[in-house]
Design an enzyme around this catalytic site. Structure first.
Site, PDB file in Angstrom:
ATOM      1  N   GLU A   3       5.451  -0.806  -8.065  1.00 45.25           N
ATOM      2  CA  GLU A   3       4.762  -2.093  -8.238  1.00 45.25           C
ATOM      3  C   GLU A   3       3.452  -1.908  -8.999  1.00 45.25           C
ATOM      4  O   GLU A   3       3.112  -2.713  -9.874  1.00 45.25           O
ATOM      5  CB  GLU A   3       4.492  -2.736  -6.869  1.00 45.25           C
ATOM      6  CG  GLU A   3       5.744  -3.273  -6.216  1.00 45.25           C
ATOM      7  CD  GLU A   3       5.540  -3.738  -4.790  1.00 45.25           C
ATOM      8  OE1 GLU A   3       6.359  -4.543  -4.322  1.00 45.25           O
ATOM      9  OE2 GLU A   3       4.590  -3.303  -4.126  1.00 45.25           O
ATOM     10  N   LYS A   6      -0.843  -4.155  -0.937  1.00 44.39           N
ATOM     11  CA  LYS A   6       0.596  -4.277  -1.167  1.00 44.39           C
ATOM     12  C   LYS A   6       1.293  -3.044  -0.597  1.00 44.39           C
ATOM     13  O   LYS A   6       0.652  -2.060  -0.271  1.00 44.39           O
ATOM     14  CB  LYS A   6       0.895  -4.390  -2.667  1.00 44.39           C
ATOM     15  CG  LYS A   6       0.543  -5.761  -3.219  1.00 44.39           C
ATOM     16  CD  LYS A   6       0.980  -5.930  -4.668  1.00 44.39           C
ATOM     17  CE  LYS A   6       2.395  -5.562  -4.953  1.00 44.39           C
ATOM     18  NZ  LYS A   6       3.412  -6.225  -4.111  1.00 44.39           N
ATOM     19  N   GLY A  63       4.016  -3.397   1.788  1.00 42.41           N
ATOM     20  CA  GLY A  63       4.725  -3.666   3.045  1.00 42.41           C
ATOM     21  C   GLY A  63       6.208  -3.343   2.915  1.00 42.41           C
ATOM     22  O   GLY A  63       6.861  -2.932   3.874  1.00 42.41           O
ATOM     23  N   GLY A  64       6.741  -3.514   1.713  1.00 47.59           N
ATOM     24  CA  GLY A  64       8.152  -3.207   1.468  1.00 47.59           C
ATOM     25  C   GLY A  64       8.362  -1.780   0.971  1.00 47.59           C
ATOM     26  O   GLY A  64       9.488  -1.385   0.662  1.00 47.59           O
ATOM     27  N   ASP A  92       0.606  -8.388   0.670  1.00 51.00           N
ATOM     28  CA  ASP A  92       0.473  -8.407   2.131  1.00 51.00           C
ATOM     29  C   ASP A  92      -0.871  -8.978   2.574  1.00 51.00           C
ATOM     30  O   ASP A  92      -0.961  -9.603   3.623  1.00 51.00           O
ATOM     31  CB  ASP A  92       0.662  -6.987   2.673  1.00 51.00           C
ATOM     32  CG  ASP A  92       2.026  -6.454   2.316  1.00 51.00           C
ATOM     33  OD1 ASP A  92       3.019  -7.055   2.745  1.00 51.00           O
ATOM     34  OD2 ASP A  92       2.113  -5.461   1.561  1.00 51.00           O
ATOM     35  N   THR A 131       8.741  -6.941  -5.541  1.00 49.57           N
ATOM     36  CA  THR A 131       9.634  -6.601  -4.428  1.00 49.57           C
ATOM     37  C   THR A 131       9.167  -7.346  -3.176  1.00 49.57           C
ATOM     38  O   THR A 131       7.978  -7.576  -3.003  1.00 49.57           O
ATOM     39  CB  THR A 131       9.604  -5.074  -4.199  1.00 49.57           C
ATOM     40  OG1 THR A 131      10.172  -4.447  -5.346  1.00 49.57           O
ATOM     41  CG2 THR A 131      10.395  -4.666  -2.967  1.00 49.57           C
ATOM     42  N   GLY A 132      10.137  -7.709  -2.316  1.00 48.80           N
ATOM     43  CA  GLY A 132       9.804  -8.399  -1.080  1.00 48.80           C
ATOM     44  C   GLY A 132      10.452  -9.769  -1.043  1.00 48.80           C
ATOM     45  O   GLY A 132      11.100 -10.195  -2.011  1.00 48.80           O
TER      46      GLY A 132
HETATM   47  C1  5RP Z   1       6.477  -4.619  -1.273  1.00 49.26           C
HETATM   48  C2  5RP Z   1       5.306  -5.512  -1.325  1.00 49.26           C
HETATM   49  C3  5RP Z   1       5.551  -6.965  -1.070  1.00 49.26           C
HETATM   50  O1  5RP Z   1       5.201  -7.673  -2.193  1.00 49.26           O
HETATM   51  C4  5RP Z   1       4.729  -7.388   0.111  1.00 49.26           C
HETATM   52  O2  5RP Z   1       5.080  -6.590   1.218  1.00 49.26           O
HETATM   53  C5  5RP Z   1       4.954  -8.869   0.455  1.00 49.26           C
HETATM   54  O3  5RP Z   1       6.263  -9.054   0.880  1.00 49.26           O
HETATM   55  P1  5RP Z   1       6.798 -10.475   1.339  1.00 49.26           P
HETATM   56  O4  5RP Z   1       6.827 -11.351   0.137  1.00 49.26           O
HETATM   57  O5  5RP Z   1       8.167 -10.186   1.899  1.00 49.26           O
HETATM   58  O6  5RP Z   1       5.864 -11.002   2.403  1.00 49.26           O
HETATM   59  O7  5RP Z   1       4.192  -5.133  -1.591  1.00 49.26           O
HETATM   60  O8  5RP Z   1       6.114  -3.275  -1.445  1.00 49.26           O
END
Ligand code: 5RP
Length: 231
Positions: free
Chosen positions: A105, A96, A98-99, A86, A28-29
């Protein structure tokens, strides 16, 4: 190359790990989304795979793009998962979430033989927690008491909000973004966070990464465990 171009380049390299017939996990992300888009192009070209998405958002993207989906109920063992991160430390441990998809995950990563992480080089750190708070998914009931317990572990928890309202995960839980002055032992912290009553899962991914693909202005490279860089 701008950051988005770097993310796409890292995702394109990860596609080289995909083989016909594989059972995949889809992260995800924004970086993982590039992988889903590129994978969909290959599927349209005849590649046969099935994939488990790690979030409702990734599921929608994959469905829209025609990537064949399955679930962990139907397909409990996966060959390869490709996901973003992240923060990445030299030992390939990660933050991880951030999303907000860290729970699914981590479940999908744990079900995979191989866990390939795709990032731009801004995600590389010397120590986890340097820049990014550790997302901790907690049940809504009594979350303030859970936050107080996390403070006793040295965290400064902050309830994640979007548009002034608490962010709710795909699992119906809240996220407490936890800053630490220092995380001396990330493996121990991953366990201690999860032993806290009210915590569902946390965003420390320790000892799970098989391969990190990093894109930067200089190009795309595979990051070896230990921090040195080689292409
Ligand atoms: C989501 C995550 C993402 O993989 C992480 O936030 C990185 O996101 P991006 O590729 O948009 O920088 O852990 O839960």
């Amino acid at each position: 190359m701008d950051i988005d171009g770097q993310k796409r380049a890292a995702a394109a390299r990860a596609l080289e790990f995909v083989e016909p017939g594989m059972r995949l996990g889809l992260g995800t992300g924004s970086t993982a989304r590039h992988f889903v888009e590129l994978l969909a192009e290959r599927v349209r070209g005849g590649l046969r795979i099935v994939a488990v998405p790690t979030s409702e958002a990734t599921q929608r993207d994959a469905q829209r793009l025609g990537v064949p989906l399955t679930s962990l109920d139907e397909t409990p063992a996966l060959d390869l998962t490709v996901d973003g991160a992240d923060e990445i430390a030299p030992d390939l441990s990660l933050i991880k979430g951030g999303g907000g998809a860290l729970l699914r995950e981590k479940i999908v990563a744990a079900a995979s033989d191989r866990f390939v992480v795709v990032v731009d080089d801004e995600k590389l750190v010397d120590r986890l927690g340097e820049r990014f708070a550790v997302p901790v998914e907690v049940v809504q009931f009594g979350w303030q008491a859970t936050a107080a317990a996390l403070e006793r572990l040295g965290a400064e928890p902050e309830l994640r909000q979007t548009d002034g309202r608490a962010f709710v995960t795909d699992g119906g839980n809240f996220i407490l973004d936890c800053r630490f002055r220092a995380i001396d032992d990330a493996r121990e912290m991953e366990c201690r966070l999860n032993m806290t009553v009210g915590v569902v899962e946390n965003g420390l991914f320790i000892g799970r990464t098989s391969t990190v693909i990093v894109a930067s202005d200089a190009g795309v490279e595979i990051l070896p465990r230990g921090g040195g860089r080689s292409s």
